[in-house]
Design a protein around this motif. Structure first.
Motif, short mmCIF file in Angstrom:
data_model
loop_
_atom_site.label_atom_id
_atom_site.label_comp_id
_atom_site.label_asym_id
_atom_site.label_seq_id
_atom_site.Cartn_x
_atom_site.Cartn_y
_atom_site.Cartn_z
N VAL A 131 5.20 -2.91 39.30
CA VAL A 131 5.56 -3.98 38.37
C VAL A 131 6.64 -3.45 37.44
O VAL A 131 6.44 -2.47 36.74
N VAL A 132 7.80 -4.11 37.45
CA VAL A 132 8.92 -3.63 36.65
C VAL A 132 9.15 -4.47 35.40
O VAL A 132 9.90 -4.07 34.51
N PHE A 133 8.49 -5.63 35.33
CA PHE A 133 8.62 -6.50 34.16
C PHE A 133 7.36 -7.34 34.09
O PHE A 133 6.99 -7.99 35.06
N ASP A 134 6.69 -7.31 32.93
CA ASP A 134 5.45 -8.05 32.77
C ASP A 134 5.41 -8.52 31.31
O ASP A 134 5.13 -7.72 30.42
N LYS A 135 5.71 -9.78 31.10
CA LYS A 135 5.88 -10.23 29.72
C LYS A 135 5.49 -11.69 29.58
O LYS A 135 5.68 -12.49 30.49
N VAL A 136 4.96 -12.02 28.40
CA VAL A 136 4.67 -13.41 28.04
C VAL A 136 5.70 -13.83 27.00
O VAL A 136 5.85 -13.18 25.97
N LEU A 137 6.40 -14.93 27.29
CA LEU A 137 7.43 -15.42 26.38
C LEU A 137 6.99 -16.75 25.77
O LEU A 137 6.47 -17.62 26.48
N THR A 138 7.20 -16.90 24.46
CA THR A 138 6.81 -18.11 23.75
C THR A 138 8.03 -18.68 23.05
O THR A 138 8.70 -17.97 22.29
N THR A 139 8.32 -19.97 23.33
CA THR A 139 9.51 -20.59 22.77
C THR A 139 9.20 -22.02 22.31
O THR A 139 8.68 -22.82 23.07
N PRO A 140 9.56 -22.36 21.08
CA PRO A 140 9.40 -23.75 20.60
C PRO A 140 10.69 -24.54 20.79
O PRO A 140 11.78 -23.97 20.90
N ALA A 141 10.55 -25.85 20.83
CA ALA A 141 11.71 -26.74 20.86
C ALA A 141 11.29 -28.09 20.30
O ALA A 141 10.13 -28.49 20.42
N THR A 142 12.25 -28.79 19.73
CA THR A 142 11.95 -30.05 19.05
C THR A 142 12.81 -31.19 19.59
O THR A 142 13.99 -31.00 19.90
N ALA A 143 12.19 -32.36 19.70
CA ALA A 143 12.92 -33.61 19.97
C ALA A 143 12.69 -34.53 18.78
O ALA A 143 11.55 -34.74 18.37
N LYS A 144 13.75 -35.05 18.21
CA LYS A 144 13.65 -35.84 16.99
C LYS A 144 13.50 -37.33 17.28
O LYS A 144 13.95 -37.82 18.32
N LEU A 145 12.89 -38.01 16.34
CA LEU A 145 12.68 -39.45 16.45
C LEU A 145 14.00 -40.18 16.66
O LEU A 145 14.09 -41.12 17.44
N ILE A 146 15.05 -39.71 15.99
CA ILE A 146 16.35 -40.38 16.09
C ILE A 146 16.93 -40.26 17.50
O ILE A 146 17.75 -41.08 17.93
N GLU A 147 16.51 -39.23 18.24
CA GLU A 147 17.01 -39.04 19.60
C GLU A 147 16.28 -39.92 20.62
O GLU A 147 16.87 -40.38 21.60
#
Length: 195
Positions: A131-147
């Motif tokens: 195993v050369v890469f073992d990772k958990v990635l966490t990323t947020p993102a938002t969608a706005k009401l105006i969109e």
């Protein structure tokens, strides 16, 4: 009268099913790779060398019928992302990338909707099993009401953006992997020597 009511209910049911069907979201999950130097690219050992293995954890909707991300959409987006980043190949790659969508943290009701994607990645050298890469990635993102005025579509947009951001982080991290000595796990073929 009963027959007419039955016909009305049938039409309404078919209309509802048709409205629930949505096109594949995978093209929108592929990150633009903004800020990623794709001309520099990954270390030579990883260039065009990663094949997507298992993709699990996805589903079409939650138990509350909120939009989620399917395994098929995630797989398709991942394959395209790796290819565009000069990391992927369709099959028989030196490395196998297995993926688990651990969770999409979604608000139940929100005007500006933020979703956080948590995805686990494991990159394995197929020849050695290392195993050369073992990772958990966490990323947020938002969608706005105006969109997007409709709540379910706003949630769908936030899902797509959160997964896209996660794939962007994956590419950035894979570009940071140090090169591997090809002779440690593969015999040097004439093709490899000529490179």
């Amino acid at each position: 009268m009963i027959r007419q009511l039955g016909l009305v209910f049938t039409v309404l049911a078919l209309t509802f099913v048709g409205a629930c069907a949505s096109p594949p979201e995978s093209p929108y999950m592929v990150p633009p790779l903004a800020g990623t130097d794709t001309t520099r690219g990954p270390a030579p050992a990883y260039r065009d060398a990663i094949t997507v293995g298992s993709v699990t954890g996805g589903k079409d909707t939650t138990i509350l019928h909120m939009p989620y991300t399917s395994n098929a959409d995630l797989r398709a987006a991942l394959v395209q992302t790796l290819i565009r980043a000069n990391l992927g190949r369709a099959e028989n790659g030196r490395f196998r990338l297995d993926v688990v969508l651990q969770r999409l943290d979604q608000p139940f009701i929100a005007f500006d909707t933020t979703v956080t994607a948590t995805i686990a990645y494991k990159l394995t050298d197929v020849a050695t099993g290392a195993v050369v890469f073992d990772k958990v990635l966490t990323t947020p993102a938002t969608a706005k009401l105006i969109e997007m005025g409709v709540g379910s579509e706003r949630l769908r947009l936030a899902n797509v953006r959160a997964v896209s951001a996660n794939l962007q982080r994956l590419v950035d991290d894979l570009y940071e992997l140090p090169d591997k000595n090809l002779s440690t796990s593969l015999p040097l073929s004439q093709d490899l020597v000529s490179r």
